[in-house]
Motif scaffolding. Sequence first.
Motif, mmCIF file in Angstrom:
data_model
loop_
_atom_site.group_PDB
_atom_site.id
_atom_site.type_symbol
_atom_site.label_atom_id
_atom_site.label_comp_id
_atom_site.label_asym_id
_atom_site.label_seq_id
_atom_site.Cartn_x
_atom_site.Cartn_y
_atom_site.Cartn_z
ATOM 1 N N ALA A 19 -26.084 -23.725 -4.265
ATOM 2 C CA ALA A 19 -25.188 -24.747 -4.825
ATOM 3 C C ALA A 19 -24.018 -24.140 -5.587
ATOM 4 C CB ALA A 19 -25.985 -25.668 -5.753
ATOM 5 N N ASP A 41 -24.084 -42.521 -8.651
ATOM 6 C CA ASP A 41 -23.062 -41.484 -8.815
ATOM 7 C C ASP A 41 -21.709 -42.077 -9.188
ATOM 8 O OD1 ASP A 41 -24.840 -39.482 -8.371
ATOM 9 O OD2 ASP A 41 -24.238 -39.091 -6.291
ATOM 10 N N SER A 92 -29.253 -30.646 -14.500
ATOM 11 C CA SER A 92 -29.804 -31.305 -13.322
ATOM 12 C C SER A 92 -31.187 -31.937 -13.531
ATOM 13 C CB SER A 92 -29.896 -30.299 -12.174
ATOM 14 O OG SER A 92 -30.828 -29.284 -12.502
ATOM 15 N N GLY A 118 -26.974 -28.896 -4.900
ATOM 16 C CA GLY A 118 -25.618 -29.018 -4.374
ATOM 17 C C GLY A 118 -25.046 -30.423 -4.438
ATOM 18 N N ARG A 119 -25.863 -31.426 -4.122
ATOM 19 C CA ARG A 119 -25.349 -32.807 -4.132
ATOM 20 C C ARG A 119 -24.923 -33.232 -5.524
ATOM 21 N NH1 ARG A 119 -28.754 -33.708 -0.117
ATOM 22 N NH2 ARG A 119 -27.865 -34.696 1.725
ATOM 23 N N VAL A 133 -23.866 -31.268 -7.971
ATOM 24 C CA VAL A 133 -22.612 -30.581 -8.312
ATOM 25 C C VAL A 133 -21.438 -31.345 -7.706
ATOM 26 C CG1 VAL A 133 -21.247 -28.484 -7.953
ATOM 27 C CG2 VAL A 133 -23.668 -28.298 -8.578
ATOM 28 N N ALA A 134 -21.576 -31.734 -6.436
ATOM 29 C CA ALA A 134 -20.498 -32.463 -5.758
ATOM 30 C C ALA A 134 -20.261 -33.822 -6.418
ATOM 31 C CB ALA A 134 -20.846 -32.642 -4.279
ATOM 32 N N ALA A 135 -21.342 -34.513 -6.790
ATOM 33 C CA ALA A 135 -21.205 -35.830 -7.432
ATOM 34 C C ALA A 135 -20.512 -35.705 -8.783
ATOM 35 C CB ALA A 135 -22.572 -36.483 -7.610
ATOM 36 N N ARG A 155 -18.401 -33.325 -9.758
ATOM 37 C CA ARG A 155 -16.972 -33.038 -9.547
ATOM 38 C C ARG A 155 -16.231 -34.305 -9.135
ATOM 39 N NH1 ARG A 155 -17.737 -27.443 -7.332
ATOM 40 N NH2 ARG A 155 -17.039 -26.141 -9.060
ATOM 41 N N ALA A 156 -16.824 -35.046 -8.169
ATOM 42 C CA ALA A 156 -16.169 -36.267 -7.673
ATOM 43 C C ALA A 156 -16.042 -37.299 -8.782
ATOM 44 C CB ALA A 156 -16.957 -36.844 -6.500
#
Length: 298
Positions: free
Chosen positions: A60, A227, A247, A264-265, A267-269, A271-272
């Motif tokens: 991630a 999210d 997390s 990983g999901r 981290v992406a959430a 950032r978004a």
Amino acid sequence: MIVDAHVHLYPPEVAADPAAWGARAGERHWSELCTRRRRDGRPVQEFPSVEGLLRAMDAAGVGRAWLLGWYWEHAANAERQNRFYADCVRAHGDRLAAFGTVQPAAGPEAVRDEIARIRDAGLVGLGELSPHTQLGGIAGAGLAATLELAGAFGLPVNLHVTDPAGKAYPGRVETPPEDFARLAEQYPKTQFVLAHWGGRIGAIRPEVVARPNVWVDTAASPLLYPDAAWPDLLRACGGGERVLFGSDYPLVLYPRQESSAELGRLVAAARAGGAGDAVLHGNAARLLATARAGATSR
Ligand SMILES: [Zn+2]
């Protein structure tokens, strides 16, 4: 670099057979939560080794993680986890830091001895603690000694918090927001991290997150809030100035999309949802520096 400020690992004898260990060790609350299964029969969390954690971090792009202890009912189990974490940090100091844990109900003297060992072992904080789960409550003498010494030693304290409006689940413990307001006020020299977005304390009691010694982490966010709520959650916490990315790994954070625990999901959430460098790593470093700067005994 991303810092995950809320991760849990367990000693090998616990991870090998969590249910049997929990029964043997008399950890009823932990067993109820950690050996739970979803309706489809899958476990809510995994029990990876330290190498498993490092692999999940690599996958991630998470550079560092903070190992958090558990709110054990028995002091001996807290001590065992602290020794295990000291070993993990000795072996992987470039990737891992650790918080030690105590059972405040063991009383002021026992707590002082263990916190001195935690500090001497190079651990950087205390928690995750849950005075509402560990008996003794927020008024106990053991918790008072814990929070005073944490401030004096420059160790931030991570506390488990539930959302008063959150959904019921087996093993859920109520943690009134007023209690955290009181603790933060009573111990101004202690840095507090209220886990799980502080149970939305920023929206419920904005004056609490406005205090300079109150920080919030995002642990288990996808299991608690959609999210899409990240921008609102960050805004309620003053824009994220004292929000730490965390997390709650190795919980399976997205059970509908993932068959195993990964990072990983989230981290992406994050950032978004508007989490920038401060939330993803800067605030974590600032928390440790703030706690150390306030230390009166080293
Ligand atoms: Zn928690």
